[in-house]
Scaffold this active site. Sequence first.
Site, PDB file in Angstrom:
ATOM      1  N   ASP A 112       0.854  -1.031  -0.259  1.00 26.03           N
ATOM      2  CA  ASP A 112      -0.187  -0.266   0.236  1.00 26.03           C
ATOM      3  C   ASP A 112       1.036   1.696   0.619  1.00 26.03           C
ATOM      4  O   ASP A 112       2.202   1.029   0.384  1.00 26.03           O
ATOM      5  CB  ASP A 112      -1.177   0.135   1.484  1.00 26.03           C
ATOM      6  CG  ASP A 112      -0.218  -0.795   2.347  1.00 26.03           C
ATOM      7  OD1 ASP A 112       1.074  -0.792   2.591  1.00 26.03           O
ATOM      8  OD2 ASP A 112      -1.111  -1.128   3.264  1.00 26.03           O
ATOM      9  N   GLU A 182      -5.864   3.006   3.611  1.00 26.74           N
ATOM     10  CA  GLU A 182      -6.733   3.874   4.293  1.00 26.74           C
ATOM     11  C   GLU A 182      -8.161   4.095   4.270  1.00 26.74           C
ATOM     12  O   GLU A 182      -8.648   4.682   5.522  1.00 26.74           O
ATOM     13  CB  GLU A 182      -5.964   5.789   5.112  1.00 26.74           C
ATOM     14  CG  GLU A 182      -4.213   4.976   5.217  1.00 26.74           C
ATOM     15  CD  GLU A 182      -4.253   3.940   6.332  1.00 26.74           C
ATOM     16  OE1 GLU A 182      -5.142   3.984   7.079  1.00 26.74           O
ATOM     17  OE2 GLU A 182      -2.813   3.325   6.882  1.00 26.74           O
TER      18      GLU A 182
END
Length: 450
Positions: A112, A182
């Site tokens: 990520d 997120e």
Amino acid sequence: MNRRFCMLVTLTLTALPALGQGAGHAESAAPDLAASAERQLPALTETYKHLHRNPELSHHEEKTSALLAAELRKLGYTVTERVGKYQDGSQAYGVVAVLQNGAGPRVLIRTDMDALPVEEKTGLDYASTVRSTNAQGQDVGVMHACGHDIHITVLLGVAREMAERKSQWHGTLMLIGQPSEETIDGARAMLADGLYERFGRPDFVLSEHDSNDVAAGSISIKGGPLLASSTGIYVTMRGVGGHGSRPEAGKDPIVLAAEFVLTAQTIVSRQIDPQQPAVLTVGTIHGGTKNNIIPDEVQLGISLRTYSPAVRDAIVADIRRTAKGLAESYGVPEDRMPVVTLGESTPETYNDPALAERLKVSAVVALGKDRVEDAKAVMGSEDVGLFTLDGKIPGVMYWLGAADIGKLAESRKTGVPLPSLHSALFAPVYAPAIETGVTAMTAMALDLLK
């Protein structure tokens, strides 16, 4: 990132059910893999500190994705940028890098890339001072408070190892730079943009996440649930507004919302099987404009975490029933009943048991038994599980240790926790974490592609 390293001794890893005869070769090659990761560390440290100083919020990973793409191109990968489409039609900053090396399995390794709206308070000489505007239009500090900068750095180290060890494996390596973890919509955006139709469906999905509950230099891994599902729930408590001096002339949604917050906490404790983990948190509450005005409505934002889809659905139903029941008991008119809507969501992160056991063997060979622990499941959430297509593709995420070993021991002794992920004080011990991540993930990839 321009350093070139010589090819090292072949690393041969073996799968379940036991190490078998090939284990001797793997054990003899393991120190060479670790040494190669150590030699990469100076260059990787520069990359890590650059990423840490220059974080970008979800949906805005433009420079981070460009850096990742450029470094992967230098290593010989075929790279595609701007992969991913969000629900509003906007393009995401996803990166896909493919290295083909003959016939064989296709392994996806994911990192990520996004940071958090957190103002860093670590005091490190490479601390972030970046400020940005969040989705609500607020000025916020930005920090890699979840360690995605560690993840990107490890991926680049693995990419180099695999590019320089092509004589040791066959198949296709597919490296993913995923945006917006997120906000748990980055993986979904990449899949919606035809990720597997365009780049091929993998046979395995691998990922890691740093952790301050594991000592730097070690990893922990297990099969079964690792992280919970996450469901955003939004409740609008509606009433009848009026003057604060005459509450009897209206129906006060603030009082109703306050009682709902307390009553909702009994849903998990009194309506759900205690053997089924679940967490319900009311994280936001907004209502009113002036202290002597009873508003018409109050909005609440709820985060729900479970391992079981059935438990999740039961709690959502309980929330709807509780909100409506309280409103009826307050005498709220029928046309002003609460409105409950579902928002962002992601499934649990479930590790395929057989694959997890196989990769644990690989990690033990590469790192040593004393540096490979049994993982603990947590109620936090991730969207990496979406890449497994509801478990149709075997996938594993493991915890990459990031804690100072002495401080972790003291924390366990005293019960005082270390700064956790998402904390403004989170400061991973990056050097052993990066070396260990590169060594472990390379060993796992080589095992699956041997």
